[in-house]
Write a protein that holds these residues in place. Structure first.
Motif, short mmCIF file in Angstrom:
data_model
loop_
_atom_site.label_atom_id
_atom_site.label_comp_id
_atom_site.label_asym_id
_atom_site.label_seq_id
_atom_site.Cartn_x
_atom_site.Cartn_y
_atom_site.Cartn_z
N ALA A 388 105.58 -54.80 36.28
CA ALA A 388 106.26 -55.98 36.24
C ALA A 388 106.30 -56.86 37.63
CB ALA A 388 107.60 -55.86 35.69
N ILE A 389 106.72 -56.22 38.77
CA ILE A 389 106.55 -56.88 39.87
C ILE A 389 105.03 -57.12 40.40
CG2 ILE A 389 107.19 -56.84 42.40
CD1 ILE A 389 109.38 -54.70 41.56
N ALA A 390 104.22 -56.22 40.31
CA ALA A 390 102.85 -56.78 40.50
C ALA A 390 101.97 -57.87 39.63
CB ALA A 390 101.89 -55.24 40.38
N CYS A 391 102.24 -57.78 38.45
CA CYS A 391 101.68 -59.00 37.62
C CYS A 391 102.42 -59.93 37.65
CB CYS A 391 101.89 -58.07 36.12
SG CYS A 391 100.41 -56.73 35.88
N SER A 392 103.86 -60.01 37.84
CA SER A 392 104.52 -61.17 37.92
C SER A 392 104.28 -61.94 39.21
CB SER A 392 105.96 -60.78 37.78
OG SER A 392 106.41 -60.28 36.68
N ALA A 393 104.01 -61.28 40.36
CA ALA A 393 103.85 -61.89 41.53
C ALA A 393 102.44 -62.46 41.58
CB ALA A 393 103.82 -61.20 42.81
N ALA A 394 101.45 -61.87 40.91
CA ALA A 394 100.08 -62.40 40.86
C ALA A 394 99.87 -63.37 39.75
CB ALA A 394 99.16 -61.26 40.32
N ALA A 395 100.66 -63.39 38.63
CA ALA A 395 100.74 -64.50 37.69
C ALA A 395 101.47 -65.63 38.36
CB ALA A 395 101.65 -64.00 36.69
N VAL A 396 102.36 -65.47 39.05
CA VAL A 396 102.98 -66.82 39.73
C VAL A 396 102.15 -67.50 40.60
CG1 VAL A 396 104.69 -67.50 41.60
CG2 VAL A 396 105.56 -65.94 39.47
N GLY A 397 101.60 -66.60 41.43
CA GLY A 397 100.38 -67.17 42.33
C GLY A 397 99.21 -67.92 41.51
N LEU A 398 98.85 -67.30 40.58
CA LEU A 398 97.64 -68.10 39.92
C LEU A 398 98.07 -69.24 39.12
CD1 LEU A 398 95.31 -65.56 37.82
CD2 LEU A 398 94.93 -66.64 39.94
N LEU A 399 99.39 -69.19 38.59
CA LEU A 399 100.04 -70.47 38.14
C LEU A 399 100.04 -71.57 39.04
CD1 LEU A 399 101.16 -71.87 35.74
CD2 LEU A 399 103.60 -70.81 36.39
N ALA A 400 100.67 -71.42 40.30
CA ALA A 400 100.48 -72.18 41.14
C ALA A 400 99.03 -72.84 41.54
CB ALA A 400 101.27 -71.75 42.54
N HIS A 401 98.22 -72.05 41.61
CA HIS A 401 96.80 -72.27 42.12
C HIS A 401 96.08 -73.02 40.71
CE1 HIS A 401 92.53 -72.28 43.45
NE2 HIS A 401 92.36 -71.75 42.45
N ALA A 402 96.38 -72.67 39.57
CA ALA A 402 95.97 -73.29 38.38
C ALA A 402 96.56 -74.74 38.19
CB ALA A 402 96.32 -72.62 37.28
N THR A 403 97.89 -74.88 38.42
CA THR A 403 98.50 -76.25 38.50
C THR A 403 97.67 -77.24 39.31
OG1 THR A 403 100.62 -75.10 38.26
CG2 THR A 403 100.71 -77.32 38.86
N ALA A 404 97.29 -77.07 40.53
CA ALA A 404 96.59 -77.69 41.39
C ALA A 404 95.08 -77.91 40.92
CB ALA A 404 96.67 -77.34 42.78
N ALA A 405 94.40 -76.60 40.51
CA ALA A 405 92.95 -76.68 40.16
C ALA A 405 92.78 -77.25 38.93
CB ALA A 405 92.40 -75.39 40.22
#
Length: 414
Positions: A388-405
């Motif tokens: 849960a911690i591993a996937c949540s942290a990675a998902a938050v990072g990808l969401l931040a990147h996807a919001t810009a990209a």
């Protein structure tokens, strides 16, 4: 204009050391974002406009036209574009912004793209390019199933996975192993077929590492909690227990993932058609992305609850985090950002691999402290806390990147 004057102007622009910049590190117009020749043309426009008295014999565009230099630099892009939006997206990808467009006497990149599109001669190529969308639509209709066929295709992985898990649960011993292997092969084939059609299709835009990280994450979703429990208890001893509910829920979620991806793509393209500036489009695209992700998370949660009723229960949060991570990664791949998607998946895999490694390292003399963080997390929140911690942290990072990209116009012409 004489050749000597152009050379003098070029030399003066190079000596001045202050060429205008296209504000983009990826601009192909030179090391400083602008080539000397184009800078000289703009300098000549500024110098000659106040004092020019000669009347042209006929209306025509000469070196005083700053757009002409940009048109020559991007002629290939302009010639193959089927509408001004493609030129605007290409210019943006090359670092041209609305501020740069103002230097070319345009209010924004879209207005500049419209002039480039109108001025580049096409001749026979124009008619051919105009017919290209119809030909592409006919080709897609011949290669791919219709809307109903695509909908049924997205349901195929979930149905096959549910049957495969049910067949595995109904067998024992060697037959169970054979059923598990056969089920994994069939589900993989169904998923691959689904990802080659419709809005989740990303042919030629993915990287091999994505498949490896995805397989790791799915395997950990099925066996990871059992592995951590076994290692903490002193094992592992014997075969690891499997949790089939996450796999069934994620397979069923392929259908809402395709629907949400299509919704985002269609709405973003519609927003792009109606936008008159890059900032206007970006401000409208971000809520679309967040809305699509929220819809998918709701659908995934509901499907996981249903899967938990039919198969052994597992913590809900880790699988929701994993599904969100996979959905964001696929969106980025579809829109031309496979490296970012692979990086996000790799981070989650690394975090999940570190947890059992630290537990095993903690068994060494004097290394108890290494296992303490994992043991504390598992003791407080259960074995599902690690994924849960591993996937949540990675998902938050990808969401931040996807919001810009994905709020860039160039992301929607891939």
């Amino acid at each position: 204009m004489s050749t000597s004057r152009i050379r003098e102007s070029t030399k003066g622009a190079a000596d001045a050391g202050d060429p205008p910049s296209l504000d983009g590190p990826t601009s192909p117009l030179g090391a400083d974002g602008w080539d000397t020749r184009s800078g000289a043309l703009l300098d000549e426009v500024r110098e000659d406009e106040p004092t020019r008295t000669r009347k042209p014999a006929a209306p025509r565009r000469g070196p005083a036209d700053p757009v002409k230099a940009l048109m020559h630099r991007h002629r290939e892009l302009c010639e193959r574009a089927v509408d001004p939006l493609e030129i605007a997206a290409g210019l943006e990808a090359h670092g041209v912004t609305d501020r740069t467009a103002a230097r070319f006497r345009h209010r924004d990149v879209f207005s500049l793209a419209e002039e480039l599109y109108a001025r580049v001669p096409r001749g026979a190529e124009s008619a051919e390019a105009g017919d290209r969308p119809a030909r592409d639509a006919q080709a897609r209709a011949g290669r791919h199933p219709g809307a109903a066929g695509r909908a049924l295709l997205t349901l195929l992985p979930g149905a096959v996975c549910a049957l495969a898990v049910a067949g595995r649960e109904a067998t024992e011993g060697g037959a169970r192993i054979a059923a598990a292997i056969a089920g994994a092969i069939v589900v993989t084939a169904a998923l691959a077929l689904c990802l080659r059609r419709g809005p989740l299709r990303a042919e030629g835009r993915t990287v091999p590492a994505v498949r490896l990280w995805t397989l790791w994450l799915l395997a950990y979703a099925a066996y990871g909690e059992g592995l951590l429990d076994e290692v903490i208890g002193g094992g592992p001893d014997g075969p690891l227990p499997m949790s089939p509910a996450p796999l069934v829920g994620l397979a069923l979620a392929v259908a809402p993932a395709a629907w949400c991806a299509r919704l985002f793509s269609v709405q973003a393209r519609r927003r792009l058609d109606g936008s008159r500036g890059l900032e206007e489009f970006a401000s409208g695209a971000r809520p679309l992305l967040l809305g699509a992700v929220a819809l998918y998370v709701c659908a995934l949660t509901a499907l996981l609850v249903l899967a938990g009723l039919a198969f052994p229960h597992q913590a809900l949060v880790p699988t929701v985090a994993l599904g969100t991570l996979l959905f964001l990664a696929r969106l980025l791949i579809v829109h031309g950002f496979p490296a970012s998607a692979a990086a996000g998946l790799a981070v989650a895999c690394a975090a999940e691999a570190v947890a059992p490694a630290l537990l095993l390292a903690g068994r060494l003399p004097g290394c108890d402290v290494l296992a303490s963080p994992v043991e504390a997390a598992v003791g407080a929140w259960g074995a599902g806390s690690v994924p849960a911690i591993a996937c949540s942290a990675a998902a938050v990072g990808l969401l931040a990147h996807a919001t810009a990209a994905l709020s860039r116009a160039s992301a929607h012409t891939v």
